[in-house]
Write a protein that holds these residues in place. Sequence first.
Motif, PDB file in Angstrom:
ATOM      1  N   ILE A   8       1.257  -1.221   0.214  1.00  0.00           N
ATOM      2  CA  ILE A   8       0.283  -0.072  -0.616  1.00  0.00           C
ATOM      3  C   ILE A   8       1.112   1.069   0.077  1.00  0.00           C
ATOM      4  O   ILE A   8       2.242   1.036   0.125  1.00  0.00           O
ATOM      5  CB  ILE A   8      -0.472   0.034   1.315  1.00  0.00           C
ATOM      6  CG1 ILE A   8       0.037   0.038   2.217  1.00  0.00           C
ATOM      7  CG2 ILE A   8      -2.261  -0.672   1.006  1.00  0.00           C
ATOM      8  CD1 ILE A   8      -0.865   0.130   3.757  1.00  0.00           C
ATOM      9  N   LEU A   9       0.542   2.923  -0.122  1.00  0.00           N
ATOM     10  CA  LEU A   9       1.204   3.507  -0.105  1.00  0.00           C
ATOM     11  C   LEU A   9       1.345   3.769   1.420  1.00  0.00           C
ATOM     12  O   LEU A   9       0.246   3.307   2.045  1.00  0.00           O
ATOM     13  CB  LEU A   9       0.232   4.686  -0.400  1.00  0.00           C
ATOM     14  CG  LEU A   9      -0.230   4.904  -2.062  1.00  0.00           C
ATOM     15  CD1 LEU A   9      -1.214   6.129  -2.864  1.00  0.00           C
ATOM     16  CD2 LEU A   9       0.793   4.757  -3.391  1.00  0.00           C
ATOM     17  N   GLU A  10       2.606   4.763   1.371  1.00  0.00           N
ATOM     18  CA  GLU A  10       2.783   5.397   2.921  1.00  0.00           C
ATOM     19  C   GLU A  10       1.406   5.817   3.912  1.00  0.00           C
ATOM     20  O   GLU A  10       1.512   6.707   2.797  1.00  0.00           O
ATOM     21  CB  GLU A  10       3.984   6.170   2.893  1.00  0.00           C
ATOM     22  CG  GLU A  10       3.948   6.321   4.094  1.00  0.00           C
ATOM     23  CD  GLU A  10       3.675   7.071   5.088  1.00  0.00           C
ATOM     24  OE1 GLU A  10       3.584   7.664   6.484  1.00  0.00           O
ATOM     25  OE2 GLU A  10       2.920   8.545   3.946  1.00  0.00           O
ATOM     26  N   GLU A  11       1.031   5.518   4.687  1.00  0.00           N
ATOM     27  CA  GLU A  11      -0.344   5.845   5.436  1.00  0.00           C
ATOM     28  C   GLU A  11      -1.018   7.587   6.173  1.00  0.00           C
ATOM     29  O   GLU A  11      -1.387   7.583   6.390  1.00  0.00           O
ATOM     30  CB  GLU A  11      -0.711   4.931   6.331  1.00  0.00           C
ATOM     31  CG  GLU A  11      -0.993   3.544   6.096  1.00  0.00           C
ATOM     32  CD  GLU A  11      -1.842   2.354   5.651  1.00  0.00           C
ATOM     33  OE1 GLU A  11      -2.767   1.768   6.333  1.00  0.00           O
ATOM     34  OE2 GLU A  11      -0.414   2.237   6.876  1.00  0.00           O
ATOM     35  N   ASP A  12       0.576   7.706   6.884  1.00  0.00           N
ATOM     36  CA  ASP A  12       0.646   8.878   7.483  1.00  0.00           C
ATOM     37  C   ASP A  12       0.982   9.936   6.965  1.00  0.00           C
ATOM     38  O   ASP A  12       0.165  11.210   7.372  1.00  0.00           O
ATOM     39  CB  ASP A  12       2.139   8.451   8.203  1.00  0.00           C
ATOM     40  CG  ASP A  12       1.496   7.377   9.369  1.00  0.00           C
ATOM     41  OD1 ASP A  12       0.716   7.084   9.719  1.00  0.00           O
ATOM     42  OD2 ASP A  12       2.394   7.000   9.642  1.00  0.00           O
ATOM     43  N   GLU A  13       1.490  10.252   5.467  1.00  0.00           N
ATOM     44  CA  GLU A  13       1.634  11.608   4.663  1.00  0.00           C
ATOM     45  C   GLU A  13       1.512  11.417   3.692  1.00  0.00           C
ATOM     46  O   GLU A  13       0.492  11.880   3.128  1.00  0.00           O
ATOM     47  CB  GLU A  13       2.499  11.920   5.098  1.00  0.00           C
ATOM     48  CG  GLU A  13       2.970  12.461   6.098  1.00  0.00           C
ATOM     49  CD  GLU A  13       4.747  13.251   6.117  1.00  0.00           C
ATOM     50  OE1 GLU A  13       4.943  14.428   5.655  1.00  0.00           O
ATOM     51  OE2 GLU A  13       5.823  12.032   6.551  1.00  0.00           O
ATOM     52  N   GLY A  25       2.381  11.229 -13.664  1.00  0.00           N
ATOM     53  CA  GLY A  25       3.291   9.822 -13.361  1.00  0.00           C
ATOM     54  C   GLY A  25       3.618   9.330 -12.004  1.00  0.00           C
ATOM     55  O   GLY A  25       3.468   9.449 -11.344  1.00  0.00           O
ATOM     56  N   LEU A  26       4.565   7.866 -11.841  1.00  0.00           N
ATOM     57  CA  LEU A  26       3.821   7.389 -10.612  1.00  0.00           C
ATOM     58  C   LEU A  26       5.945   6.676 -10.599  1.00  0.00           C
ATOM     59  O   LEU A  26       5.300   5.856 -11.243  1.00  0.00           O
ATOM     60  CB  LEU A  26       2.690   6.708 -10.253  1.00  0.00           C
ATOM     61  CG  LEU A  26       1.345   7.358 -10.539  1.00  0.00           C
ATOM     62  CD1 LEU A  26       0.235   5.924 -10.625  1.00  0.00           C
ATOM     63  CD2 LEU A  26       1.501   8.195  -9.379  1.00  0.00           C
ATOM     64  N   PHE A  27       5.450   6.700  -9.722  1.00  0.00           N
ATOM     65  CA  PHE A  27       6.832   5.747  -9.498  1.00  0.00           C
ATOM     66  C   PHE A  27       7.266   5.994  -7.835  1.00  0.00           C
ATOM     67  O   PHE A  27       6.551   5.867  -6.997  1.00  0.00           O
ATOM     68  CB  PHE A  27       8.364   6.422  -9.940  1.00  0.00           C
ATOM     69  CG  PHE A  27       8.407   7.498  -8.651  1.00  0.00           C
ATOM     70  CD1 PHE A  27       9.686   7.795  -7.810  1.00  0.00           C
ATOM     71  CD2 PHE A  27       7.997   8.763  -8.874  1.00  0.00           C
ATOM     72  CE1 PHE A  27      10.181   8.301  -7.299  1.00  0.00           C
ATOM     73  CE2 PHE A  27       8.490   9.690  -8.496  1.00  0.00           C
ATOM     74  CZ  PHE A  27       9.846  10.125  -7.188  1.00  0.00           C
ATOM     75  N   GLY A  28       8.768   4.818  -8.001  1.00  0.00           N
ATOM     76  CA  GLY A  28       8.415   4.457  -6.269  1.00  0.00           C
ATOM     77  C   GLY A  28       9.034   2.625  -5.775  1.00  0.00           C
ATOM     78  O   GLY A  28       9.696   1.898  -6.771  1.00  0.00           O
ATOM     79  N   SER A  29       9.935   2.742  -4.970  1.00  0.00           N
ATOM     80  CA  SER A  29      10.847   1.238  -4.762  1.00  0.00           C
ATOM     81  C   SER A  29       9.972   0.450  -3.758  1.00  0.00           C
ATOM     82  O   SER A  29       8.693   0.772  -3.987  1.00  0.00           O
ATOM     83  CB  SER A  29      11.691   1.892  -3.985  1.00  0.00           C
ATOM     84  OG  SER A  29      11.166   2.569  -2.552  1.00  0.00           O
ATOM     85  N   TYR A  30      10.098  -0.260  -3.624  1.00  0.00           N
ATOM     86  CA  TYR A  30       9.674  -1.641  -3.486  1.00  0.00           C
ATOM     87  C   TYR A  30      10.952  -2.860  -2.379  1.00  0.00           C
ATOM     88  O   TYR A  30      11.863  -2.559  -3.193  1.00  0.00           O
ATOM     89  CB  TYR A  30       8.791  -2.409  -3.889  1.00  0.00           C
ATOM     90  CG  TYR A  30       9.267  -3.584  -5.027  1.00  0.00           C
ATOM     91  CD1 TYR A  30       9.080  -4.858  -5.115  1.00  0.00           C
ATOM     92  CD2 TYR A  30       9.741  -2.476  -6.426  1.00  0.00           C
ATOM     93  CE1 TYR A  30       9.927  -5.576  -5.909  1.00  0.00           C
ATOM     94  CE2 TYR A  30       9.731  -3.683  -7.291  1.00  0.00           C
ATOM     95  CZ  TYR A  30      10.544  -5.061  -6.824  1.00  0.00           C
ATOM     96  OH  TYR A  30      11.091  -5.639  -8.440  1.00  0.00           O
ATOM     97  N   GLU A  73       1.755  -5.189  -6.682  1.00  0.00           N
ATOM     98  CA  GLU A  73       0.163  -4.863  -6.803  1.00  0.00           C
ATOM     99  C   GLU A  73       0.172  -3.048  -6.077  1.00  0.00           C
ATOM    100  O   GLU A  73      -0.627  -2.933  -6.793  1.00  0.00           O
ATOM    101  CB  GLU A  73      -0.421  -5.644  -5.596  1.00  0.00           C
ATOM    102  CG  GLU A  73      -1.514  -5.618  -5.353  1.00  0.00           C
ATOM    103  CD  GLU A  73      -2.405  -6.261  -4.625  1.00  0.00           C
ATOM    104  OE1 GLU A  73      -3.468  -6.495  -3.573  1.00  0.00           O
ATOM    105  OE2 GLU A  73      -1.348  -7.376  -3.616  1.00  0.00           O
ATOM    106  N   TRP A  74       0.932  -2.876  -5.039  1.00  0.00           N
ATOM    107  CA  TRP A  74       0.454  -1.491  -4.492  1.00  0.00           C
ATOM    108  C   TRP A  74       0.941  -0.626  -5.997  1.00  0.00           C
ATOM    109  O   TRP A  74      -0.890   0.939  -5.902  1.00  0.00           O
ATOM    110  CB  TRP A  74       1.477  -0.880  -3.699  1.00  0.00           C
ATOM    111  CG  TRP A  74       2.672   0.298  -4.407  1.00  0.00           C
ATOM    112  CD1 TRP A  74       2.878   1.239  -3.835  1.00  0.00           C
ATOM    113  CD2 TRP A  74       3.529  -0.382  -4.895  1.00  0.00           C
ATOM    114  NE1 TRP A  74       3.913   1.965  -4.524  1.00  0.00           N
ATOM    115  CE2 TRP A  74       4.621   1.290  -4.981  1.00  0.00           C
ATOM    116  CE3 TRP A  74       4.853  -1.282  -5.195  1.00  0.00           C
ATOM    117  CZ2 TRP A  74       6.125   0.938  -5.396  1.00  0.00           C
ATOM    118  CZ3 TRP A  74       5.443  -1.023  -5.895  1.00  0.00           C
ATOM    119  CH2 TRP A  74       6.487  -0.709  -6.030  1.00  0.00           C
TER     120      TRP A  74
END
Length: 141
Positions: A62-67, A85-90, A96-97
């Motif tokens: 999931i995305l980081e929930e606090d901020e 555009g979207l990006f991120g590390s895992y 899935e996120w």
Amino acid sequence: MKMCIIYWSGTGNTEAMANLICEGAVSAGADVTLKEVSSASVSDIQAADIAIFGCPSMGDEILEEDEFEPFMKSVTDTLGGKKIGLFGSYDWGDGEWMRTWESDVKKAGAVLLKDGLIVNLTPAGTDIDKCREFGKDIAGM
């Protein structure tokens, strides 16, 4: 071309991606504003031709929930017609996120310019080039 890159990073991996994406976009001639989500606002998105959001996968993919997730919820109504555009590390999982996030922004009416970019942990080797190319490609759209 004005672009904003808004991200959240807990370990520095997504921040590293944000910086590399920024390098690529600047090399393609974009005027880029790079901000951590804690200092970003809807006006940053509205002032840009393109918005790029970055957040790592957390917990149960999931995305980081606090901020970050609250920020995304607060700007969802402004994404209609916006090029993004979207990006991120895992660390684990299968992305899935990112698929869920892509679906959510499309439902909000955003124009997703590329499939979301995901990198396992810290960008290294060919992932560095992928991040720069992601920024460069989006800046050229």
